[in-house]
Scaffold this motif. Structure first.
Motif, PDB file in Angstrom:
ATOM      1  N   SER A  65      -6.843 -19.334  13.172  1.00 20.92           N
ATOM      2  CA  SER A  65      -6.196 -18.499  12.161  1.00 20.92           C
ATOM      3  C   SER A  65      -4.690 -18.692  11.986  1.00 20.92           C
ATOM      4  O   SER A  65      -4.167 -18.395  10.922  1.00 20.92           O
ATOM      5  N   LEU A  66      -3.973 -19.148  12.991  1.00 19.83           N
ATOM      6  CA  LEU A  66      -2.511 -19.129  12.917  1.00 19.83           C
ATOM      7  C   LEU A  66      -1.863 -20.366  12.306  1.00 19.83           C
ATOM      8  O   LEU A  66      -0.882 -20.250  11.569  1.00 19.83           O
ATOM      9  N   CYS A  67      -2.360 -21.540  12.611  1.00 19.56           N
ATOM     10  CA  CYS A  67      -1.709 -22.778  12.163  1.00 19.56           C
ATOM     11  C   CYS A  67      -1.990 -23.028  10.685  1.00 19.56           C
ATOM     12  O   CYS A  67      -3.094 -23.417  10.306  1.00 19.56           O
ATOM     13  N   THR A  68      -0.982 -22.815   9.864  1.00 11.64           N
ATOM     14  CA  THR A  68      -1.123 -22.987   8.421  1.00 11.64           C
ATOM     15  C   THR A  68      -1.550 -24.407   8.061  1.00 11.64           C
ATOM     16  O   THR A  68      -2.366 -24.620   7.163  1.00 11.64           O
ATOM     17  N   VAL A  69      -1.027 -25.390   8.756  1.00 18.19           N
ATOM     18  CA  VAL A  69      -1.312 -26.788   8.415  1.00 18.19           C
ATOM     19  C   VAL A  69      -2.782 -27.126   8.671  1.00 18.19           C
ATOM     20  O   VAL A  69      -3.485 -27.602   7.775  1.00 18.19           O
ATOM     21  N   SER A  70      -3.263 -26.903   9.878  1.00 16.76           N
ATOM     22  CA  SER A  70      -4.657 -27.262  10.160  1.00 16.76           C
ATOM     23  C   SER A  70      -5.624 -26.368   9.396  1.00 16.76           C
ATOM     24  O   SER A  70      -6.696 -26.825   8.974  1.00 16.76           O
ATOM     25  N   ARG A  71      -5.270 -25.108   9.174  1.00 12.74           N
ATOM     26  CA  ARG A  71      -6.133 -24.214   8.384  1.00 12.74           C
ATOM     27  C   ARG A  71      -6.253 -24.743   6.952  1.00 12.74           C
ATOM     28  O   ARG A  71      -7.325 -24.733   6.359  1.00 12.74           O
ATOM     29  N   THR A  72      -5.154 -25.227   6.385  1.00  9.47           N
ATOM     30  CA  THR A  72      -5.166 -25.771   5.028  1.00  9.47           C
ATOM     31  C   THR A  72      -6.054 -27.009   4.948  1.00  9.47           C
ATOM     32  O   THR A  72      -6.844 -27.163   4.015  1.00  9.47           O
ATOM     33  N   VAL A  73      -5.955 -27.875   5.949  1.00  6.63           N
ATOM     34  CA  VAL A  73      -6.782 -29.076   5.984  1.00  6.63           C
ATOM     35  C   VAL A  73      -8.251 -28.699   6.123  1.00  6.63           C
ATOM     36  O   VAL A  73      -9.106 -29.205   5.390  1.00  6.63           O
ATOM     37  N   GLU A  74      -8.568 -27.800   7.037  1.00  5.47           N
ATOM     38  CA  GLU A  74      -9.969 -27.432   7.272  1.00  5.47           C
ATOM     39  C   GLU A  74     -10.600 -26.717   6.093  1.00  5.47           C
ATOM     40  O   GLU A  74     -11.761 -26.944   5.774  1.00  5.47           O
ATOM     41  N   ILE A  75      -9.840 -25.846   5.459  1.00  7.86           N
ATOM     42  CA  ILE A  75     -10.379 -25.115   4.312  1.00  7.86           C
ATOM     43  C   ILE A  75     -10.551 -26.035   3.114  1.00  7.86           C
ATOM     44  O   ILE A  75     -11.429 -25.843   2.288  1.00  7.86           O
ATOM     45  N   GLY A  76      -9.701 -27.056   3.017  1.00  5.70           N
ATOM     46  CA  GLY A  76      -9.817 -28.001   1.922  1.00  5.70           C
ATOM     47  C   GLY A  76      -9.137 -27.521   0.656  1.00  5.70           C
ATOM     48  O   GLY A  76      -9.739 -27.537  -0.415  1.00  5.70           O
ATOM     49  N   THR A  77      -7.912 -27.084   0.745  1.00  7.05           N
ATOM     50  CA  THR A  77      -7.165 -26.572  -0.393  1.00  7.05           C
ATOM     51  C   THR A  77      -6.955 -27.666  -1.442  1.00  7.05           C
ATOM     52  O   THR A  77      -6.483 -28.757  -1.110  1.00  7.05           O
ATOM     53  N   PRO A  78      -7.287 -27.392  -2.707  1.00  5.35           N
ATOM     54  CA  PRO A  78      -7.072 -28.387  -3.758  1.00  5.35           C
ATOM     55  C   PRO A  78      -5.587 -28.708  -3.942  1.00  5.35           C
ATOM     56  O   PRO A  78      -4.726 -27.851  -3.729  1.00  5.35           O
ATOM     57  N   VAL A  79      -5.299 -29.933  -4.338  1.00  9.97           N
ATOM     58  CA  VAL A  79      -3.943 -30.385  -4.617  1.00  9.97           C
ATOM     59  C   VAL A  79      -3.858 -30.733  -6.094  1.00  9.97           C
ATOM     60  O   VAL A  79      -4.671 -31.516  -6.596  1.00  9.97           O
TER      61      VAL A  79
END
Length: 146
Positions: free
Chosen positions: A125-139
């Protein structure tokens, strides 16, 4: 509860295959394409991604364990496989490995005891970077007028 706070960097070309990213506070980091003939050692964008994942988790874990004891060793190794397939170029099999040691003492025992929970909390839950990668945020990409 949802919290929104914009973050941004500006990436400028400084030469052939060379760039510098600057944040709003004035911090900067140089990077570029790496080749076997490079005289200058530079990070590639993929290496910066790995560093961001490791750095983000390292900060989380350091805050949690550092309250109890100063580590005698704190190292985070981040690795993955770069693949090129029908989905395009991407990283797979990302792994973050912590090697952390503490001196003897009561505080160090507490730090050792919470280390696995701190690593899990960073990942979950805390690391914004790895959470963003795992969730798959669109670019989204655009081209602006120069």
């Amino acid at each position: 509860m949802s919290e929104h706070s914009e973050r941004s960097v500006v990436v400028e070309r400084t030469g052939s295959g060379r760039f510098v990213a600057t944040n709003a506070r004035g911090g900067s980091i140089s990077f570029g394409t790496a080749s076997d003939n490079d005289q200058e050692t530079v990070f590639t964008p993929v290496e910066l991604l790995l560093a961001a994942i490791g750095g983000c988790s390292a900060v989380d874990v350091d805050v949690a364990t550092g309250r109890h004891a100063e580590p005698t060793r704190f190292s985070v190794t981040v690795r993955g496989d770069k693949v090129s397939d029908d989905q395009g170029n991407r990283m797979t099999n990302l792994e973050v490995a912590f090697t952390v040691a503490f001196p003897e003492g009561e505080g160090a025992e507490r730090a050792r005891a919470i280390l696995p929970r701190a690593v899990k909390a960073s990942h979950d839950s805390l690391c914004t970077v790895s959470r963003t990668v795992e969730i798959g945020t669109p670019v989204t990409t655009t081209v602006a007028d120069a």
